[in-house]
Motif scaffolding. Structure first.
Motif, PDB file in Angstrom:
ATOM      1  N   LYS A 162       0.811  -1.217   0.000  1.00 30.04           N
ATOM      2  CA  LYS A 162       0.000   0.000   0.000  1.00 30.04           C
ATOM      3  C   LYS A 162       0.845   1.268   0.000  1.00 30.04           C
ATOM      4  N   ARG A 163       2.147   1.114   0.051  1.00 34.07           N
ATOM      5  CA  ARG A 163       3.038   2.283   0.081  1.00 34.07           C
ATOM      6  C   ARG A 163       3.361   2.730  -1.336  1.00 34.07           C
ATOM      7  N   GLN A 164       3.209   4.007  -1.582  1.00 33.06           N
ATOM      8  CA  GLN A 164       3.511   4.586  -2.890  1.00 33.06           C
ATOM      9  C   GLN A 164       4.406   5.805  -2.701  1.00 33.06           C
ATOM     10  N   VAL A 165       5.400   5.928  -3.560  1.00 34.19           N
ATOM     11  CA  VAL A 165       6.289   7.095  -3.505  1.00 34.19           C
ATOM     12  C   VAL A 165       6.570   7.577  -4.925  1.00 34.19           C
ATOM     13  N   ARG A 166       6.839   8.849  -5.026  1.00 34.07           N
ATOM     14  CA  ARG A 166       7.260   9.459  -6.299  1.00 34.07           C
ATOM     15  C   ARG A 166       8.640  10.073  -6.059  1.00 34.07           C
ATOM     16  N   VAL A 167       9.620   9.540  -6.761  1.00 31.68           N
ATOM     17  CA  VAL A 167      10.992   9.995  -6.560  1.00 31.68           C
ATOM     18  C   VAL A 167      11.431  10.826  -7.759  1.00 31.68           C
ATOM     19  N   ARG A 168      11.912  12.027  -7.483  1.00 31.73           N
ATOM     20  CA  ARG A 168      12.468  12.868  -8.546  1.00 31.73           C
ATOM     21  C   ARG A 168      13.976  12.634  -8.584  1.00 31.73           C
ATOM     22  N   VAL A 169      14.404  11.964  -9.624  1.00 35.99           N
ATOM     23  CA  VAL A 169      15.802  11.546  -9.723  1.00 35.99           C
ATOM     24  C   VAL A 169      16.584  12.517 -10.595  1.00 35.99           C
ATOM     25  N   ASP A 170      17.903  12.361 -10.568  1.00 35.03           N
ATOM     26  CA  ASP A 170      18.776  13.236 -11.344  1.00 35.03           C
ATOM     27  C   ASP A 170      19.854  12.390 -12.005  1.00 35.03           C
ATOM     28  N   GLY A 171      20.480  12.937 -13.035  1.00 31.99           N
ATOM     29  CA  GLY A 171      21.540  12.219 -13.721  1.00 31.99           C
ATOM     30  C   GLY A 171      22.083  13.019 -14.893  1.00 31.99           C
ATOM     31  N   GLN A 172      23.006  12.406 -15.610  1.00 30.58           N
ATOM     32  CA  GLN A 172      23.657  13.096 -16.722  1.00 30.58           C
ATOM     33  C   GLN A 172      22.806  13.162 -17.989  1.00 30.58           C
ATOM     34  N   LEU A 173      21.844  12.226 -18.132  1.00 28.17           N
ATOM     35  CA  LEU A 173      21.118  12.097 -19.397  1.00 28.17           C
ATOM     36  C   LEU A 173      19.621  12.325 -19.234  1.00 28.17           C
ATOM     37  N   VAL A 174      19.060  13.030 -20.223  1.00 24.37           N
ATOM     38  CA  VAL A 174      17.616  13.226 -20.317  1.00 24.37           C
ATOM     39  C   VAL A 174      17.209  12.965 -21.760  1.00 24.37           C
ATOM     40  N   PHE A 175      16.185  12.161 -21.966  1.00 22.91           N
ATOM     41  CA  PHE A 175      15.659  11.890 -23.309  1.00 22.91           C
ATOM     42  C   PHE A 175      14.160  12.196 -23.343  1.00 22.91           C
ATOM     43  N   ASN A 176      13.615  12.300 -24.545  1.00 18.49           N
ATOM     44  CA  ASN A 176      12.165  12.478 -24.676  1.00 18.49           C
ATOM     45  C   ASN A 176      11.517  11.236 -25.284  1.00 18.49           C
ATOM     46  N   SER A 177      12.212  10.084 -25.172  1.00 16.23           N
ATOM     47  CA  SER A 177      11.714   8.817 -25.688  1.00 16.23           C
ATOM     48  C   SER A 177      12.259   7.704 -24.822  1.00 16.23           C
ATOM     49  N   ILE A 178      11.511   6.613 -24.750  1.00 15.61           N
ATOM     50  CA  ILE A 178      11.889   5.517 -23.855  1.00 15.61           C
ATOM     51  C   ILE A 178      13.027   4.660 -24.409  1.00 15.61           C
ATOM     52  N   TYR A 179      13.138   4.557 -25.727  1.00 15.46           N
ATOM     53  CA  TYR A 179      14.147   3.668 -26.316  1.00 15.46           C
ATOM     54  C   TYR A 179      15.581   4.099 -26.010  1.00 15.46           C
ATOM     55  N   PRO A 180      15.931   5.384 -26.136  1.00 11.47           N
ATOM     56  CA  PRO A 180      17.301   5.773 -25.772  1.00 11.47           C
ATOM     57  C   PRO A 180      17.615   5.566 -24.294  1.00 11.47           C
ATOM     58  N   ILE A 181      16.586   5.629 -23.446  1.00 13.65           N
ATOM     59  CA  ILE A 181      16.809   5.357 -22.021  1.00 13.65           C
ATOM     60  C   ILE A 181      17.277   3.918 -21.833  1.00 13.65           C
ATOM     61  N   LEU A 182      16.614   2.994 -22.518  1.00 15.01           N
ATOM     62  CA  LEU A 182      17.021   1.589 -22.428  1.00 15.01           C
ATOM     63  C   LEU A 182      18.431   1.402 -22.968  1.00 15.01           C
ATOM     64  N   GLU A 183      18.736   2.028 -24.098  1.00 16.79           N
ATOM     65  CA  GLU A 183      20.068   1.878 -24.693  1.00 16.79           C
ATOM     66  C   GLU A 183      21.145   2.450 -23.781  1.00 16.79           C
ATOM     67  N   ALA A 184      20.853   3.589 -23.166  1.00 16.49           N
ATOM     68  CA  ALA A 184      21.834   4.190 -22.254  1.00 16.49           C
ATOM     69  C   ALA A 184      22.060   3.308 -21.037  1.00 16.49           C
ATOM     70  N   ALA A 185      20.992   2.704 -20.532  1.00 19.75           N
ATOM     71  CA  ALA A 185      21.140   1.794 -19.393  1.00 19.75           C
ATOM     72  C   ALA A 185      21.961   0.576 -19.790  1.00 19.75           C
ATOM     73  N   LEU A 186      21.707   0.044 -20.979  1.00 18.03           N
ATOM     74  CA  LEU A 186      22.492  -1.097 -21.462  1.00 18.03           C
ATOM     75  C   LEU A 186      23.968  -0.742 -21.587  1.00 18.03           C
ATOM     76  N   SER A 187      24.235   0.511 -21.929  1.00 22.78           N
ATOM     77  CA  SER A 187      25.628   0.940 -22.114  1.00 22.78           C
ATOM     78  C   SER A 187      26.300   1.336 -20.806  1.00 22.78           C
ATOM     79  N   GLY A 188      25.590   1.225 -19.680  1.00 21.37           N
ATOM     80  CA  GLY A 188      26.208   1.470 -18.383  1.00 21.37           C
ATOM     81  C   GLY A 188      26.212   2.904 -17.929  1.00 21.37           C
ATOM     82  N   TYR A 189      25.329   3.755 -18.508  1.00 20.07           N
ATOM     83  CA  TYR A 189      25.327   5.172 -18.139  1.00 20.07           C
ATOM     84  C   TYR A 189      24.444   5.503 -16.948  1.00 20.07           C
ATOM     85  N   GLY A 190      23.777   4.499 -16.376  1.00 18.83           N
ATOM     86  CA  GLY A 190      22.956   4.777 -15.203  1.00 18.83           C
ATOM     87  C   GLY A 190      21.766   3.856 -15.133  1.00 18.83           C
ATOM     88  N   LEU A 191      20.858   4.196 -14.219  1.00 17.52           N
ATOM     89  CA  LEU A 191      19.638   3.424 -14.039  1.00 17.52           C
ATOM     90  C   LEU A 191      18.529   3.982 -14.932  1.00 17.52           C
TER      91      LEU A 191
END
Length: 300
Positions: free
Chosen positions: A210-239
């Motif tokens: 029943k616990r819900q949280v919204r976390v505002r995270v930070d990092g080096q990369l910002v994208f406007n599409s989900i696919y580059p996020i997956l590719e960046a994670a695969l390449s070791g640039y973060g979560l």
């Protein structure tokens, strides 16, 4: 033009050579049909039919009229049939707004058979994370998570609930110990998604029981599409925070690992929706049905 029905009546008699059969074909009485043909002859000033108690035949003028108008009436009838068929045949462009992930994994596979079957059908799929107003932006259909659909829309589920997941590569996690709780994400290099409508970064929504949280995270990369996020994670640039189904093959192959797996949230599945006050074209109806039929509803 007001005499066109009279010409049709005359042609029926000319084909049948019989007033009774022609009247049945036209759905009128024999006496009404006889009056109609007689009125036509009077307007033209020529006899078109020769009547006896046993038969009906054409005069020379009648033969000439038949040879003149029969092909034209046939042509008109054929064109009307073509127009009626057009109402049932999907044609034109259907514009769909969705996200790139939904377009690639769900919409495109389901509409392909329609494109092969109906060559006059065109489908425009626009990837947009901005939750566009489909009326204002003149879209025919929208595909979004169910809780993102406006209440005044007609909507139907087309996919099961969607689970979001946090993933990181073994390389990244080797040098950055995996977080133990959601608040630890603020200490990590997280790959963000920017939402164009709000000009803000998407917070990571997490849920455990029943616990819900919204976390505002930070990092080096910002994208406007989900696919580059997956590719960046695969390449070791973060979560990365991505649909679980999208990351699952990479986790199975050990290219990625789940992070905070017991906090993965599940949202209402994708819905297709369209304005309730707009009469849909045959093309739109077929696309909606194709998207709905791709989702097998299981009996409870």
């Amino acid at each position: 033009m007001e005499n066109l029905n009279d010409l049709v009546a005359f042609m029926a008699v000319a084909r049948e050579r019989n007033f009774t059969r022609a009247a049945v074909q036209l759905g009128v009485s024999q006496s009404a049909l006889s009056r109609t043909v007689r009125a036509l002859e009077e307007r033209m000033g020529l006899p078109l039919l020769m009547r006896t108690t046993r038969s009906v035949s054409l005069t020379d003028a009648g033969e000439r009229l038949v040879s003149t108008i029969e092909p034209r009436l046939t042509e008109i009838g054929s064109e009307l049939e073509s127009l009626r068929a057009l109402a049932d045949r999907p044609a034109g462009t259907v514009r769909i707004t969705t996200t790139d992930y939904d377009a690639n994994t769900l919409i495109w596979p389901r509409v392909q058979p329609l494109l092969r079957r109906y060559p006059e059908l065109k489908i425009e799929i626009i990837s947009d994370y901005g939750l566009s107003d489909i009326v204002a932006n003149r879209y025919d259909i929208g595909v979004r998570l169910g809780d993102e659909v406006a209440k005044d829309m007609i909507a139907a589920p087309i996919a099961p609930p969607m689970t979001m997941a946090i993933v990181g590569s073994p390389k990244y996690l080797k040098s950055h110990p995996a977080p133990k709780k959601p608040q630890d994400l603020t200490l990590h290099n997280c790959i963000n998604l920017r939402l164009p409508t709000r000009d803000a970064l998407l917070p990571w929504e997490l849920k455990k029981g029943k616990r819900q949280v919204r976390v505002r995270v930070d990092g080096q990369l910002v994208f406007n599409s989900i696919y580059p996020i997956l590719e960046a994670a695969l390449s070791g640039y973060g979560l990365g925070y991505v649909p679980k189904d999208m990351a699952a093959p990479h986790v199975a192959a050990r290219r990625l690992a789940w992070v905070l797996e017991d906090w993965f949230p599940t949202f209402v599945g994708l819905h297709v929706y369209y304005p309730s006050r707009r009469k849909s074209s045959r093309a739109v109806e077929l696309v909606v049905e194709a998207l709905k039929q791709g989702y097998p509803r299981r009996a409870s």
